[in-house]
Design an enzyme around this catalytic site. Structure first.
Site, PDB file in Angstrom:
ATOM      1  CG  LEU A 196      25.144  12.283   1.695  1.00  8.08           C
ATOM      2  CD1 LEU A 196      23.723  12.090   1.167  1.00  8.08           C
ATOM      3  CD2 LEU A 196      25.220  11.796   3.118  1.00  8.08           C
ATOM      4  CG  ASP A 234      18.961   0.914  -2.396  1.00  6.02           C
ATOM      5  OD1 ASP A 234      18.745   0.180  -1.418  1.00  6.02           O
ATOM      6  OD2 ASP A 234      19.007   0.515  -3.576  1.00  6.02           O
ATOM      7  CG  LEU A 235      18.970   7.689   2.912  1.00  4.52           C
ATOM      8  CD1 LEU A 235      17.635   8.405   2.734  1.00  4.52           C
ATOM      9  CD2 LEU A 235      19.355   7.628   4.399  1.00  4.52           C
ATOM     10  CG  ASP A 236      20.462  10.657   0.459  1.00  2.38           C
ATOM     11  OD1 ASP A 236      19.470  11.210  -0.054  1.00  2.38           O
ATOM     12  OD2 ASP A 236      20.829  10.891   1.627  1.00  2.38           O
ATOM     13  CD  GLU A 237      23.430   3.815  -1.543  1.00  4.45           C
ATOM     14  OE1 GLU A 237      23.175   2.773  -2.180  1.00  4.45           O
ATOM     15  OE2 GLU A 237      24.090   3.825  -0.482  1.00  4.45           O
TER      16      GLU A 237
END
Length: 289
Positions: A201, A231-234
């Site tokens: 990612l 915050d998706l995957d952050e």
């Protein structure tokens, strides 16, 4: 009778004498430091500390220790936590249809390598109910159909929160739980939910990332464990690792290597969390290994 042991974690604006004041307090209250680590961040101007100690003075009880340290904490404006070092945090595992991380965590738990209690496993599919049963852990099937309306998603997440409250969950682990959490649930889980994803990612999003990686001829396979945020995957990163790969490996081989890396990285992150080694520093973390 063994002495009670504690783990103290704290953060505050960096200032002179923090280690001296904290260690002096512990000495004055009959405590013996077993190990200690600290870090001053020059960018955020914050100081972080973790101390593992034993309380050896029988005249000092838990209430007195906490009350007196509270006075020091208020004076120095410390953000602090004092925890029983022998308490096993209660962890809820969540999974969908990919089970390598779930299986790995359960094995480490059963083998005594992961000092936790696991009172519940939650899934939106039925694939791993037999695996849960083999460890004598209750399995909660909370289905969520593809394309389900927002009302159905919120109802399902309400049940997740109810399970957390019922079982007094300290940590939620998304062991390849393939659902995007709502902002409300992310807020409820702030600082106590860990996710794992492959480190491609944002390069290879969507379906079959390892096939995409193979097509592009990647040379490194990796994984990232991080705190869950809106915050998706952050979210703040806890741990990462990589393995080298080469042109001779097909997509299935890359995927197998990736699964191994994901298991190791997630297990490290969970272990460090339950040992109170992770302190958040804004959008980053301090990890005292």
């Amino acid at each position: 009778m063994s002495n009670p042991e504690y783990i103290l974690t704290l953060s505050c604006l960096d200032q002179r004498g923090i280690v001296h004041r904290v260690s002096g307090f512990l000495a004055d209250h009959g405590c013996n430091i077993i190990d200690s680590a600290q870090f001053g961040d020059g960018e955020s101007k914050l100081f972080f500390m973790r101390v593992h100690f034993a309380l050896e003075d029988r005249n000092v009880n838990d209430d007195l220790l906490r009350a007196d340290f509270g006075l020091l904490g208020s004076e120095m404006k410390l953000d602090w936590q004092l925890r029983d070092a022998h308490y096993k945090p209660r962890v809820m595992l969540m999974v969908s249809k990919i089970g390598h991380c779930l299986n790995d965590l359960l094995f480490r738990y059963k083998s005594g390598l992961l000092p936790v209690e696991i009172p519940a496993i939650v899934s939106n599919h039925m694939d791993f109910y037999q695996l849960a049963a083999s460890y004598n852990i209750p399995f909660h099937h909370l289905p969520l159909a593809t394309g389900a309306p927002q009302e159905a998603k919120l109802a399902q997440e309400t049940k997740i929160i109810e399970l957390m409250n019922t079982h007094k969950i300290d940590l939620v682990v998304l062991a390849r739980y393939m659902q995007i959490l709502s902002p409300g649930l992310c807020t409820a889980l702030k600082g106590k939910a860990i996710n794992i994803h492959h480190s491609f990612l944002p390069s290879f999003k969507g379906a079959k990332p390892y096939a995409q990686a193979h097509h592009r001829g990647v040379k490194l396979i990796g994984a990232t464990a991080h705190f869950v945020t809106g915050d998706l995957d952050e979210g703040p990163i806890i741990e990462q690792d990589v393995e080298r790969v080469d042109h001779s490996m097909d997509a299935e081989t890359l995927s197998a290597i990736g699964r191994d890396v994901e298991c190791v990285v997630l297990a490290r992150a969970v272990k460090w969390f339950v040992e109170h080694r992770i302190l958040q520093n804004g959008d980053k973390t301090v990890v005292f290994k």
